[in-house]
Write a protein that holds these residues in place. Structure first.
Motif, mmCIF file in Angstrom:
data_model
loop_
_atom_site.group_PDB
_atom_site.id
_atom_site.type_symbol
_atom_site.label_atom_id
_atom_site.label_comp_id
_atom_site.label_asym_id
_atom_site.label_seq_id
_atom_site.Cartn_x
_atom_site.Cartn_y
_atom_site.Cartn_z
ATOM 1 N N ALA A 184 0.847 -1.189 0.000
ATOM 2 C CA ALA A 184 0.000 0.000 0.000
ATOM 3 C C ALA A 184 0.881 1.236 0.000
ATOM 4 N N ASP A 185 0.519 2.227 -0.811
ATOM 5 C CA ASP A 185 1.267 3.485 -0.794
ATOM 6 C C ASP A 185 0.729 4.356 0.340
ATOM 7 N N GLY A 186 1.208 5.569 0.455
ATOM 8 C CA GLY A 186 0.810 6.461 1.543
ATOM 9 C C GLY A 186 -0.666 6.805 1.561
ATOM 10 N N GLU A 187 -1.338 6.640 0.440
ATOM 11 C CA GLU A 187 -2.763 6.969 0.350
ATOM 12 C C GLU A 187 -3.643 5.725 0.428
#
Length: 135
Positions: A33-36
């Motif tokens: 998962a990325d930061g968003e």
């Protein structure tokens, strides 16, 4: 190249392959998962025997953390949008199994190893709870 630690879930089982020179390596895809909170696929390749064995021991959907060198680029998707491309050469693979195995070995040893700090009063290690969510 960037030294990085990537955590996520294995997407499909890892595969062992052979290069044109005859050397084996393992390739895998990890969904991180990325930061968003959006999913991002990391293409992983491992050359060291320990990293290859660890990746091959995992199944589709298993949680894994990888340490290695990261390369970031972009590619053009079929719809014409530009998307990130992330690749990693993994040197180390850590999974929840490693944490459980270390705890078991420490409990079986039951004594302090040479050079190891003494346990605080009360016999409880304050850092012991830090890995509880991994087991």
């Amino acid at each position: 190249m960037i030294d990085a630690l990537v955590g996520g879930k294995l997407f499909k089982a890892a595969e062992e392959r052979r290069s044109s020179s005859g050397k084996t390596f393992v390739s895998a895809n990890v969904r991180a998962a990325d930061g968003e909170g959006e999913g991002l696929f990391v293409n992983v390749v491992a050359f060291s025997d320990s990293a290859k064995a660890a990746l091959l021991a995992l199944d589709d959907g298993d949680s894994v953390s990888l340490a290695g060198t990261l390369k970031i680029g972009t590619y053009q998707a079929r719809d014409g949008s530009v998307r990130p491309s992330v690749s990693m050469v993994a040197q180390k693979v850590l999974m929840a199994y490693h944490v459980a195995r270390k705890r078991k070995a420490a409990a079986e040893a039951g004594e302090r190893k040479p050079g190891q700090a003494e346990m605080p009063r009360g016999g409880r290690d304050p850092l012991d709870d830090s890995l509880d969510d991994l087991a």
